[in-house]
Design a protein around this motif. Structure first.
Motif, PDB file in Angstrom:
ATOM      1  N   UNK A 184      39.620  52.321  47.776  1.00 52.95           N
ATOM      2  CA  UNK A 184      38.508  51.529  48.318  1.00 52.95           C
ATOM      3  C   UNK A 184      37.872  50.618  47.281  1.00 52.95           C
ATOM      4  N   UNK A 185      38.459  50.550  46.098  1.00 51.87           N
ATOM      5  CA  UNK A 185      37.892  49.690  45.062  1.00 51.87           C
ATOM      6  C   UNK A 185      38.377  48.258  45.187  1.00 51.87           C
ATOM      7  N   UNK A 186      37.591  47.298  44.661  1.00 51.04           N
ATOM      8  CA  UNK A 186      38.022  45.900  44.708  1.00 51.04           C
ATOM      9  C   UNK A 186      39.097  45.630  43.655  1.00 51.04           C
ATOM     10  N   UNK A 187      39.936  44.628  43.881  1.00 57.94           N
ATOM     11  CA  UNK A 187      40.952  44.280  42.889  1.00 57.94           C
ATOM     12  C   UNK A 187      40.300  43.708  41.634  1.00 57.94           C
ATOM     13  N   UNK A 188      40.778  44.120  40.458  1.00 59.91           N
ATOM     14  CA  UNK A 188      40.299  43.617  39.172  1.00 59.91           C
ATOM     15  C   UNK A 188      41.412  42.760  38.580  1.00 59.91           C
ATOM     16  N   UNK A 189      41.069  41.500  38.282  1.00 53.48           N
ATOM     17  CA  UNK A 189      42.081  40.551  37.822  1.00 53.48           C
ATOM     18  C   UNK A 189      42.290  40.657  36.323  1.00 53.48           C
ATOM     19  N   UNK A 190      43.541  40.479  35.931  1.00 48.78           N
ATOM     20  CA  UNK A 190      43.922  40.454  34.521  1.00 48.78           C
ATOM     21  C   UNK A 190      45.194  39.615  34.408  1.00 48.78           C
ATOM     22  N   UNK A 191      45.683  39.470  33.162  1.00 51.48           N
ATOM     23  CA  UNK A 191      46.911  38.727  32.967  1.00 51.48           C
ATOM     24  C   UNK A 191      46.688  37.485  32.148  1.00 51.48           C
ATOM     25  N   UNK A 192      47.486  36.474  32.407  1.00 51.88           N
ATOM     26  CA  UNK A 192      47.399  35.209  31.673  1.00 51.88           C
ATOM     27  C   UNK A 192      47.916  34.112  32.593  1.00 51.88           C
TER      28      UNK A 192
END
Length: 226
Positions: free
Chosen positions: A209-217
């Motif tokens: 139920x958590x929101x997506x957390x963005x990462x990467x490049x």
């Protein structure tokens, strides 16, 4: 001398009397008839006496102009404001039409090129999902961490949905399958205003139920959901 004067007076009186008698003899009763005709003269009813003849129009206009009046049949001169009020258009409120500015050929071509470039879809060359501690990490090759993300969940069957707005195209397979995990498979689909990833869960699994957390490049977007 006194006798001579009396004689002359007598002669004059006699001559005057002789003249009256002569006239009376030539036109008996003429004097009476003449007097009666002057007194009893009939009035002709068809005769109309014009007391004040109408002057010509030009003469009236000239007289009126001298007196400072408006000539007959002519309207007085009106000011610009009065004339505007009569026509319903006030010159003081009129707005000048803006000139049309036409862009030169180079600017127009640059604008078209920019519009076409904005409509060119971005490409997603690959994507994958890694299950992690009741959640997952979705890796999208071709997207970037700066891209906005929307998400929601669905039941029966259980699904976790992630949308990345924009114009997109998918190169290669649009389905990623997992055999031994709470996630069964991931299906990617292109829409007119976004690309959508639908993560299908098994019936006995628990949806995160958590929101997506963005990462990467740049060129790689990693979305982690717990």
């Amino acid at each position: 001398m006194g006798n001579i004067g009396r004689i002359l007076a007598f002669v004059i009186t006699a001559a005057a009397a002789a003249g009256v008698i002569l006239v009376g003899s030539e036109n008996p009763g003429g004097a009476d008839k003449l007097a009666a005709s002057e007194i009893r003269r009939a009035v002709d009813p068809n005769v109309v006496v014009v007391e004040d003849p109408v002057a010509p129009r030009d003469s009236q206009n000239a007289s009126a102009a001298k007196a400072g009046e408006t000539p007959t049949g002519m309207e007085p001169a009106r000011s610009g404001k009065d004339a505007a009020e009569r026509t319903g258009n006030d010159d003081t409120d009129s707005v000048a039409e803006k000139p049309t500015v036409k862009e030169d050929g180079a600017a127009e071509d640059a604008g078209k090129a920019a519009g076409e470039a904005a409509q060119v879809p971005r490409e997603i060359t690959d994507f994958s999902l890694v299950p992690e501690d009741g959640g997952f990490t979705l890796n999208v090759v071709g997207a970037s961490p700066s891209d906005p993300v929307k998400w929601f969940t669905l039941q029966a069957p259980k699904r976790f949905v992630i949308d990345i707005p924009g114009s997109w195209d998918i190169r290669g397979e649009n389905v990623f399958r997992i055999d031994s995990a709470p996630v069964r498979h991931v299906v990617a689909g292109v829409h007119s205003d976004k690309v959508r990833f639908v993560i299908h869960y098994r019936e006995d699994a628990v949806l995160p139920d958590g929101p997506p957390v963005a990462d990467g490049h740049k060129g790689l977007l990693s979305l982690t959901v717990r």
